[in-house]
Motif scaffolding. Structure first.
Motif, PDB file in Angstrom:
ATOM      1  N   LEU A  32      57.919  29.436  46.603  1.00 40.31           N
ATOM      2  CA  LEU A  32      58.377  28.082  46.261  1.00 40.31           C
ATOM      3  C   LEU A  32      59.102  27.454  47.442  1.00 40.31           C
ATOM      4  O   LEU A  32      59.749  28.135  48.234  1.00 40.31           O
ATOM      5  N   LYS A  33      59.046  26.148  47.482  1.00 42.99           N
ATOM      6  CA  LYS A  33      59.673  25.410  48.578  1.00 42.99           C
ATOM      7  C   LYS A  33      61.189  25.649  48.618  1.00 42.99           C
ATOM      8  O   LYS A  33      61.787  25.768  49.686  1.00 42.99           O
ATOM      9  N   LYS A  34      61.799  25.726  47.419  1.00 41.78           N
ATOM     10  CA  LYS A  34      63.270  25.853  47.362  1.00 41.78           C
ATOM     11  C   LYS A  34      63.756  27.275  47.652  1.00 41.78           C
ATOM     12  O   LYS A  34      64.945  27.532  47.758  1.00 41.78           O
ATOM     13  N   SER A  35      62.827  28.232  47.762  1.00 37.16           N
ATOM     14  CA  SER A  35      63.238  29.631  47.932  1.00 37.16           C
ATOM     15  C   SER A  35      63.846  29.880  49.313  1.00 37.16           C
ATOM     16  O   SER A  35      63.277  29.495  50.324  1.00 37.16           O
ATOM     17  N   PRO A  36      65.014  30.578  49.359  1.00 35.13           N
ATOM     18  CA  PRO A  36      65.635  30.875  50.645  1.00 35.13           C
ATOM     19  C   PRO A  36      65.115  32.166  51.285  1.00 35.13           C
ATOM     20  O   PRO A  36      65.548  32.537  52.367  1.00 35.13           O
ATOM     21  N   ILE A  37      64.182  32.853  50.608  1.00 33.68           N
ATOM     22  CA  ILE A  37      63.744  34.165  51.130  1.00 33.68           C
ATOM     23  C   ILE A  37      62.251  34.183  51.456  1.00 33.68           C
ATOM     24  O   ILE A  37      61.477  33.412  50.895  1.00 33.68           O
ATOM     25  N   SER A  38      61.889  35.079  52.362  1.00 34.12           N
ATOM     26  CA  SER A  38      60.466  35.392  52.539  1.00 34.12           C
ATOM     27  C   SER A  38      60.352  36.912  52.475  1.00 34.12           C
ATOM     28  O   SER A  38      61.113  37.630  53.132  1.00 34.12           O
ATOM     29  N   ILE A  39      59.442  37.381  51.635  1.00 33.72           N
ATOM     30  CA  ILE A  39      59.304  38.829  51.440  1.00 33.72           C
ATOM     31  C   ILE A  39      58.359  39.378  52.504  1.00 33.72           C
ATOM     32  O   ILE A  39      57.178  39.044  52.549  1.00 33.72           O
ATOM     33  N   GLU A  40      58.929  40.207  53.365  1.00 26.39           N
ATOM     34  CA  GLU A  40      58.191  40.725  54.523  1.00 26.39           C
ATOM     35  C   GLU A  40      57.723  42.157  54.302  1.00 26.39           C
ATOM     36  O   GLU A  40      56.897  42.666  55.049  1.00 26.39           O
ATOM     37  N   LEU A  41      58.316  42.825  53.305  1.00 24.85           N
ATOM     38  CA  LEU A  41      58.095  44.258  53.215  1.00 24.85           C
ATOM     39  C   LEU A  41      58.303  44.767  51.791  1.00 24.85           C
ATOM     40  O   LEU A  41      59.234  44.343  51.107  1.00 24.85           O
ATOM     41  N   ILE A  42      57.420  45.672  51.360  1.00 27.59           N
ATOM     42  CA  ILE A  42      57.593  46.377  50.084  1.00 27.59           C
ATOM     43  C   ILE A  42      57.803  47.844  50.427  1.00 27.59           C
ATOM     44  O   ILE A  42      56.982  48.450  51.120  1.00 27.59           O
ATOM     45  N   VAL A  43      58.905  48.402  49.956  1.00 31.92           N
ATOM     46  CA  VAL A  43      59.215  49.811  50.210  1.00 31.92           C
ATOM     47  C   VAL A  43      59.150  50.561  48.890  1.00 31.92           C
ATOM     48  O   VAL A  43      59.656  50.083  47.874  1.00 31.92           O
ATOM     49  N   LYS A  69      63.947  64.638  51.936  1.00 34.56           N
ATOM     50  CA  LYS A  69      65.130  64.815  52.801  1.00 34.56           C
ATOM     51  C   LYS A  69      65.774  63.444  52.935  1.00 34.56           C
ATOM     52  O   LYS A  69      65.514  62.697  53.882  1.00 34.56           O
ATOM     53  N   GLN A  70      66.631  63.116  51.957  1.00 35.30           N
ATOM     54  CA  GLN A  70      67.133  61.741  51.837  1.00 35.30           C
ATOM     55  C   GLN A  70      67.840  61.236  53.097  1.00 35.30           C
ATOM     56  O   GLN A  70      67.617  60.110  53.525  1.00 35.30           O
ATOM     57  N   THR A  71      68.664  62.071  53.722  1.00 35.44           N
ATOM     58  CA  THR A  71      69.426  61.626  54.893  1.00 35.44           C
ATOM     59  C   THR A  71      68.494  61.188  56.017  1.00 35.44           C
ATOM     60  O   THR A  71      68.674  60.124  56.610  1.00 35.44           O
ATOM     61  N   ILE A  72      67.478  62.010  56.273  1.00 36.43           N
ATOM     62  CA  ILE A  72      66.523  61.696  57.341  1.00 36.43           C
ATOM     63  C   ILE A  72      65.726  60.445  56.974  1.00 36.43           C
ATOM     64  O   ILE A  72      65.542  59.533  57.783  1.00 36.43           O
ATOM     65  N   THR A  73      65.269  60.406  55.721  1.00 38.69           N
ATOM     66  CA  THR A  73      64.467  59.273  55.260  1.00 38.69           C
ATOM     67  C   THR A  73      65.246  57.967  55.381  1.00 38.69           C
ATOM     68  O   THR A  73      64.720  56.962  55.844  1.00 38.69           O
ATOM     69  N   GLU A  74      66.511  58.009  54.969  1.00 38.29           N
ATOM     70  CA  GLU A  74      67.308  56.774  55.015  1.00 38.29           C
ATOM     71  C   GLU A  74      67.490  56.288  56.453  1.00 38.29           C
ATOM     72  O   GLU A  74      67.469  55.085  56.710  1.00 38.29           O
ATOM     73  N   LYS A  75      67.644  57.216  57.385  1.00 35.58           N
ATOM     74  CA  LYS A  75      67.750  56.817  58.800  1.00 35.58           C
ATOM     75  C   LYS A  75      66.466  56.120  59.238  1.00 35.58           C
ATOM     76  O   LYS A  75      66.494  55.110  59.929  1.00 35.58           O
ATOM     77  N   GLU A  76      65.329  56.684  58.831  1.00 43.23           N
ATOM     78  CA  GLU A  76      64.026  56.077  59.172  1.00 43.23           C
ATOM     79  C   GLU A  76      63.918  54.672  58.585  1.00 43.23           C
ATOM     80  O   GLU A  76      63.469  53.743  59.252  1.00 43.23           O
ATOM     81  N   ILE A  77      64.330  54.527  57.316  1.00 45.72           N
ATOM     82  CA  ILE A  77      64.240  53.215  56.659  1.00 45.72           C
ATOM     83  C   ILE A  77      65.132  52.202  57.389  1.00 45.72           C
ATOM     84  O   ILE A  77      64.709  51.084  57.675  1.00 45.72           O
ATOM     85  N   LEU A  78      66.370  52.603  57.699  1.00 48.19           N
ATOM     86  CA  LEU A  78      67.297  51.687  58.392  1.00 48.19           C
ATOM     87  C   LEU A  78      66.711  51.214  59.718  1.00 48.19           C
ATOM     88  O   LEU A  78      66.768  50.022  60.039  1.00 48.19           O
ATOM     89  N   LEU A  79      66.127  52.139  60.473  1.00 54.08           N
ATOM     90  CA  LEU A  79      65.511  51.770  61.758  1.00 54.08           C
ATOM     91  C   LEU A  79      64.350  50.799  61.538  1.00 54.08           C
ATOM     92  O   LEU A  79      64.196  49.814  62.261  1.00 54.08           O
ATOM     93  N   TYR A  80      63.566  51.109  60.522  1.00 50.76           N
ATOM     94  CA  TYR A  80      62.400  50.279  60.231  1.00 50.76           C
ATOM     95  C   TYR A  80      62.829  48.860  59.819  1.00 50.76           C
ATOM     96  O   TYR A  80      62.246  47.870  60.255  1.00 50.76           O
ATOM     97  N   LEU A  81      63.863  48.779  58.968  1.00 52.92           N
ATOM     98  CA  LEU A  81      64.353  47.467  58.521  1.00 52.92           C
ATOM     99  C   LEU A  81      64.890  46.665  59.703  1.00 52.92           C
ATOM    100  O   LEU A  81      64.698  45.458  59.793  1.00 52.92           O
ATOM    101  N   LYS A  83      64.028  46.963  62.853  1.00 50.92           N
ATOM    102  CA  LYS A  83      62.893  46.562  63.684  1.00 50.92           C
ATOM    103  C   LYS A  83      62.216  45.310  63.119  1.00 50.92           C
ATOM    104  O   LYS A  83      61.798  44.428  63.857  1.00 50.92           O
ATOM    105  N   ARG A  84      62.160  45.238  61.798  1.00 52.19           N
ATOM    106  CA  ARG A  84      61.494  44.101  61.155  1.00 52.19           C
ATOM    107  C   ARG A  84      62.473  42.954  60.875  1.00 52.19           C
ATOM    108  O   ARG A  84      62.114  41.986  60.203  1.00 52.19           O
ATOM    109  N   LYS A  85      63.718  43.100  61.333  1.00 57.00           N
ATOM    110  CA  LYS A  85      64.762  42.056  61.175  1.00 57.00           C
ATOM    111  C   LYS A  85      64.991  41.672  59.701  1.00 57.00           C
ATOM    112  O   LYS A  85      65.121  40.503  59.348  1.00 57.00           O
ATOM    113  N   ILE A  86      65.026  42.692  58.841  1.00 58.53           N
ATOM    114  CA  ILE A  86      65.267  42.473  57.406  1.00 58.53           C
ATOM    115  C   ILE A  86      66.774  42.303  57.174  1.00 58.53           C
ATOM    116  O   ILE A  86      67.565  43.128  57.615  1.00 58.53           O
ATOM    117  N   ASN A  87      67.144  41.219  56.478  1.00 64.71           N
ATOM    118  CA  ASN A  87      68.569  40.953  56.201  1.00 64.71           C
ATOM    119  C   ASN A  87      68.944  41.028  54.731  1.00 64.71           C
ATOM    120  O   ASN A  87      70.111  40.871  54.377  1.00 64.71           O
TER     121      ASN A  87
END
Length: 193
Positions: A32-43, A69-81, A83-87
């Motif tokens: 929608l025009k009024k939407s403040p978001i754009s969905i760039e990624l589905i995790v 291995k949640q700790t390792i996975t979360e680090k990977e996700i944070l790096l990925y986010l 890189k993709r400039k997810i806010n």
């Protein structure tokens, strides 16, 4: 808590584990025009998550992470986010609890939608618990995520009347219909603060 959008939309990731019905309503809202978001990624933590097919339909990048291995996975996700400039992260039926470390290290906002009127019924089986306790109303809540389960600052809520004939399944259906309306409203609300 406002995130300044200016004219640019906020890059958003939606985290899912299941059917993705809230994801679908957020994607529609993001168009929608009024939407403040754009969905760039589905995790997703679940390669069989039905919601992943919305990535194909709407041409949104999908990423599956194994949480063994949640700790390792979360680090990977944070790096990925990063890189993709997810806010903004919208949790939509994501059945993994993100660690305090992840929440503190994500440089943006995390929202969650929960199928009860928080602070009542944190965690799972919310509809069953509301019916057992003979509550007159249930509902849903959109809140900011902090390090305590379902305890972050509430953005908005919607009440749903519980009928005597309701089962956990029928109540879940009624609440879900309201979730689809509430989540976009919550996003509009935080961006207009």
């Amino acid at each position: 808590m406002a995130l300044s959008t200016g004219s640019k939309r906020v890059k958003t990731a939606v985290f899912i584990s299941g059917t993705g019905s809230n994801l679908k309503s957020l994607i529609k809202f993001s168009k929608l025009k009024k939407s403040p978001i754009s969905i760039e990624l589905i995790v997703s933590n679940n390669p069989k998550s039905k919601g992943l097919h919305f990535g194909k339909i709407f041409k949104i990048r999908k990423k599956i992470f194994n949480f063994k291995k949640q700790t390792i996975t979360e680090k990977e996700i944070l790096l990925y986010l990063k890189k993709r400039k997810i806010n903004l992260i919208c949790l939509a039926g994501f059945l993994k609890i993100l660690s305090k470390n992840f929440i503190q290290n994500f440089d943006g906002k995390i929202l969650n939608i929960h199928p009860s009127l928080l602070p009542k019924y944190k965690g799972l089986n919310t509809h069953k618990r509301a019916i057992i306790n003979k509550d007159e109303h249930s509902g849903c809540t959109v809140h900011f995520v902090n390090s305590k389960l379902d305890s972050g600052k509430i953005i908005n809520q919607k009440k749903v009347k519980i009928n005597k004939s309701d089962t956990p399944q029928s109540l879940a259906k009624k609440v879900l219909a309201q979730e689809h309306k509430l989540y976009p409203k919550a996003i509009l609300k935080i961006f207009s603060l």
